[in-house]
Write a protein that holds these residues in place. Structure first.
Motif, PDB file in Angstrom:
ATOM      1  N   PRO A  74       1.319   2.018  -1.245  1.00 40.43           N
ATOM      2  CA  PRO A  74       0.256   1.534  -1.801  1.00 40.43           C
ATOM      3  C   PRO A  74      -0.018   2.121  -3.145  1.00 40.43           C
ATOM      4  O   PRO A  74      -0.448   1.575  -4.107  1.00 40.43           O
ATOM      5  CB  PRO A  74      -0.846   1.608  -0.754  1.00 40.43           C
ATOM      6  CG  PRO A  74      -0.293   1.422   0.679  1.00 40.43           C
ATOM      7  CD  PRO A  74       1.014   1.977   0.274  1.00 40.43           C
ATOM      8  N   LEU A  75       0.278   3.551  -3.253  1.00 37.12           N
ATOM      9  CA  LEU A  75       0.098   4.215  -4.422  1.00 37.12           C
ATOM     10  C   LEU A  75       1.199   4.205  -5.369  1.00 37.12           C
ATOM     11  O   LEU A  75       0.971   4.594  -6.450  1.00 37.12           O
ATOM     12  CB  LEU A  75      -0.510   5.696  -4.085  1.00 37.12           C
ATOM     13  CG  LEU A  75      -1.684   5.883  -3.109  1.00 37.12           C
ATOM     14  CD1 LEU A  75      -2.061   7.392  -3.409  1.00 37.12           C
ATOM     15  CD2 LEU A  75      -2.689   5.018  -3.608  1.00 37.12           C
ATOM     16  N   ARG A 130      -0.325  10.310   2.690  1.00 43.28           N
ATOM     17  CA  ARG A 130       0.190   9.039   2.820  1.00 43.28           C
ATOM     18  C   ARG A 130       1.872   9.460   3.187  1.00 43.28           C
ATOM     19  O   ARG A 130       2.417   8.740   4.030  1.00 43.28           O
ATOM     20  CB  ARG A 130       0.239   8.070   1.721  1.00 43.28           C
ATOM     21  CG  ARG A 130      -1.087   7.566   1.728  1.00 43.28           C
ATOM     22  CD  ARG A 130      -1.255   6.392   0.526  1.00 43.28           C
ATOM     23  NE  ARG A 130      -2.503   5.822   0.680  1.00 43.28           N
ATOM     24  CZ  ARG A 130      -2.454   4.541   1.383  1.00 43.28           C
ATOM     25  NH1 ARG A 130      -1.607   4.263   1.900  1.00 43.28           N
ATOM     26  NH2 ARG A 130      -3.755   4.033   1.552  1.00 43.28           N
ATOM     27  N   GLN A 166       3.041   6.159   4.869  1.00 41.84           N
ATOM     28  CA  GLN A 166       2.203   4.972   4.340  1.00 41.84           C
ATOM     29  C   GLN A 166       2.145   5.210   2.752  1.00 41.84           C
ATOM     30  O   GLN A 166       1.276   5.034   2.001  1.00 41.84           O
ATOM     31  CB  GLN A 166       0.742   5.090   4.769  1.00 41.84           C
ATOM     32  CG  GLN A 166       0.498   4.564   6.442  1.00 41.84           C
ATOM     33  CD  GLN A 166      -0.723   4.138   6.882  1.00 41.84           C
ATOM     34  OE1 GLN A 166      -1.452   3.490   6.073  1.00 41.84           O
ATOM     35  NE2 GLN A 166      -0.858   4.384   7.878  1.00 41.84           N
ATOM     36  N   ASP A 195     -11.008   3.609  -1.972  1.00 41.33           N
ATOM     37  CA  ASP A 195     -10.986   2.745  -1.061  1.00 41.33           C
ATOM     38  C   ASP A 195      -9.546   2.905  -0.339  1.00 41.33           C
ATOM     39  O   ASP A 195      -9.452   2.729   1.063  1.00 41.33           O
ATOM     40  CB  ASP A 195     -10.871   1.161  -1.596  1.00 41.33           C
ATOM     41  CG  ASP A 195     -12.277   0.940  -2.002  1.00 41.33           C
ATOM     42  OD1 ASP A 195     -13.180   1.508  -1.638  1.00 41.33           O
ATOM     43  OD2 ASP A 195     -12.249  -0.108  -2.964  1.00 41.33           O
ATOM     44  N   ARG A 196      -8.494   3.398  -1.111  1.00 37.54           N
ATOM     45  CA  ARG A 196      -7.282   3.477  -0.366  1.00 37.54           C
ATOM     46  C   ARG A 196      -7.336   4.639   0.540  1.00 37.54           C
ATOM     47  O   ARG A 196      -6.477   4.513   1.703  1.00 37.54           O
ATOM     48  CB  ARG A 196      -6.118   3.584  -1.583  1.00 37.54           C
ATOM     49  CG  ARG A 196      -5.950   2.239  -2.399  1.00 37.54           C
ATOM     50  CD  ARG A 196      -5.307   1.268  -1.629  1.00 37.54           C
ATOM     51  NE  ARG A 196      -5.088   0.136  -2.340  1.00 37.54           N
ATOM     52  CZ  ARG A 196      -5.739  -0.766  -2.752  1.00 37.54           C
ATOM     53  NH1 ARG A 196      -7.131  -0.773  -2.168  1.00 37.54           N
ATOM     54  NH2 ARG A 196      -5.565  -1.904  -3.567  1.00 37.54           N
ATOM     55  N   GLU A 244      -8.974   3.881   3.669  1.00 32.85           N
ATOM     56  CA  GLU A 244      -8.187   2.784   4.339  1.00 32.85           C
ATOM     57  C   GLU A 244      -7.319   3.268   5.376  1.00 32.85           C
ATOM     58  O   GLU A 244      -6.941   3.263   6.413  1.00 32.85           O
ATOM     59  CB  GLU A 244      -7.702   1.816   3.393  1.00 32.85           C
ATOM     60  CG  GLU A 244      -6.465   1.052   4.026  1.00 32.85           C
ATOM     61  CD  GLU A 244      -5.791   0.019   2.945  1.00 32.85           C
ATOM     62  OE1 GLU A 244      -4.943   0.374   2.303  1.00 32.85           O
ATOM     63  OE2 GLU A 244      -6.407  -0.890   2.565  1.00 32.85           O
ATOM     64  N   TRP A 302      -4.879  11.357  -6.714  1.00 35.12           N
ATOM     65  CA  TRP A 302      -3.673  10.843  -6.420  1.00 35.12           C
ATOM     66  C   TRP A 302      -2.800  11.369  -5.691  1.00 35.12           C
ATOM     67  O   TRP A 302      -2.339  10.849  -4.559  1.00 35.12           O
ATOM     68  CB  TRP A 302      -3.079  10.012  -7.756  1.00 35.12           C
ATOM     69  CG  TRP A 302      -2.092   9.044  -7.463  1.00 35.12           C
ATOM     70  CD1 TRP A 302      -2.129   7.735  -7.695  1.00 35.12           C
ATOM     71  CD2 TRP A 302      -0.690   9.121  -7.253  1.00 35.12           C
ATOM     72  NE1 TRP A 302      -0.897   7.111  -7.349  1.00 35.12           N
ATOM     73  CE2 TRP A 302       0.089   7.937  -6.932  1.00 35.12           C
ATOM     74  CE3 TRP A 302       0.013  10.460  -6.832  1.00 35.12           C
ATOM     75  CZ2 TRP A 302       1.419   7.920  -6.526  1.00 35.12           C
ATOM     76  CZ3 TRP A 302       1.374  10.292  -6.574  1.00 35.12           C
ATOM     77  CH2 TRP A 302       2.048   9.044  -6.551  1.00 35.12           C
ATOM     78  N   GLN A 341      -3.660  12.462  -1.970  1.00 35.17           N
ATOM     79  CA  GLN A 341      -3.792  11.265  -1.045  1.00 35.17           C
ATOM     80  C   GLN A 341      -2.408  10.744  -0.911  1.00 35.17           C
ATOM     81  O   GLN A 341      -2.107  10.507   0.393  1.00 35.17           O
ATOM     82  CB  GLN A 341      -4.369  10.013  -1.656  1.00 35.17           C
ATOM     83  CG  GLN A 341      -4.524   8.742  -0.797  1.00 35.17           C
ATOM     84  CD  GLN A 341      -5.443   7.703  -1.359  1.00 35.17           C
ATOM     85  OE1 GLN A 341      -4.980   6.534  -0.641  1.00 35.17           O
ATOM     86  NE2 GLN A 341      -6.185   7.684  -2.275  1.00 35.17           N
TER      87      GLN A 341
END
Length: 279
Positions: free
Chosen positions: A167-168, A159, A164, A18-19, A22, A152, A155
């Motif tokens: 979030p992680l 980011r 960004q 989902d992340r 997004e 992880w 992604q």
């Protein structure tokens, strides 16, 4: 001292998916071409690599489809060479896909990949060992945690490139990554000579703060937590960049700015070369 267990990561894969969708949906055309910490790869390329990992796992572990002859041998260097060639050929071909097509494929494949992981018996032998932790044979439980670190950190490369990252870095997602990475520490320290009973403290700061202890036993190094005795050396690392150090994307001069080392250099220097990816 309690040994550090491999974390339970299975419930986190849908959250990561989902992340990922997004952040990718938030990008403009220029963002897709931004360089990432993966050498030579753009945001688009890293997203392609994430898709490849899921498709390859489904093909091999679900469908029994192993294409090609595989690495020249089971030696670490040969496996790395083989994987680098696979990754390179996929990304070069995948650059023909538009961001919209790529997002659609990731959205379609993600749930199938998660279903595959749920199907694997956690205690059964994995098809592929976690070589960066020094294992010749691994359980599916460790394999799944290793896959989590892959999903992880790639992604997070995306980011980081587009600003960004936060979030992680939240504890619920970051701490399982760190705890899995830590499984490489005893193997990484295998050549470090020390008297039995020697303990090295490794402390990560930030929202996912955690402290580990490497203890030398007659059989080798062990990784634990909740130790209250004396330590021979202390390693303190800023959690905001720990993931970069563990994935070889934080050059030593830059890493030194985020590390505080106390004690004999032979007990602290190895942290600079800790690696939990096949490279």
């Amino acid at each position: 001292m309690e040994l550090v267990a491999i974390p339970q990561t299975l419930p986190l894969f849908p959250v990561l998916d989902d992340r990922l969708l997004e952040v990718l949906r938030s990008l403009n055309p220029d963002d897709w071409q931004r360089p990432t910490l993966a050498p030579g790869w753009t945001v688009h390329d890293v997203a392609l690599h994430l898709l490849d990992g899921s498709l390859r796992s489904l093909s091999m572990l679900r469908d029994g489809h192993f294409a090609g002859s595989g690495p020249a041998s089971g030696k670490y260097a040969d496996v790395v060479t083989y994987l680098n060639q696979l990754n390179k050929s996929w990304v070069e071909a995948g650059r023909r896909l538009s961001p919209a097509v790529l997002i659609g494929l990731l959205e379609y494949v993600g749930p199938q990949y998660t279903t595959l992981l749920h199907y694997l018996n956690p205690a059964a032998p994995a098809a592929f060992s976690v070589a960066w932790a020094g294992e010749e044979h691994s359980t599916n439980h460790f394999h799944i945690a290793r896959e989590y670190t892959e999903k992880w950190h790639h992604q997070q490369q995306i980011r980081q490139a587009v600003g960004q990252q936060e979030p992680l870095l939240q504890s619920a997602l970051y701490l399982p990554f760190l705890q899995t990475c830590a499984q490489a520490l005893p193997h990484h320290y295998r050549a470090v000579a020390a008297a039995p009973g020697t303990v090295v403290q490794v402390q990560i700061s930030g929202p996912a703060a955690v402290t580990w202890f490497l203890s030398r036993t007659p059989a080798g190094w062990e990784l634990g937590q909740n130790y209250a005795g004396a330590v021979a050396a202390t390693i303190e690392l800023d959690g905001a960049v720990a993931w970069r150090l563990f994935t070889r994307s934080l050059p030593r001069p830059e890493a030194a700015r985020y590390l505080r080392l106390h004690g004999p250099p032979e007990l602290t220097e190895p942290i600079y070369s800790l690696l939990m990816v096949m490279a």
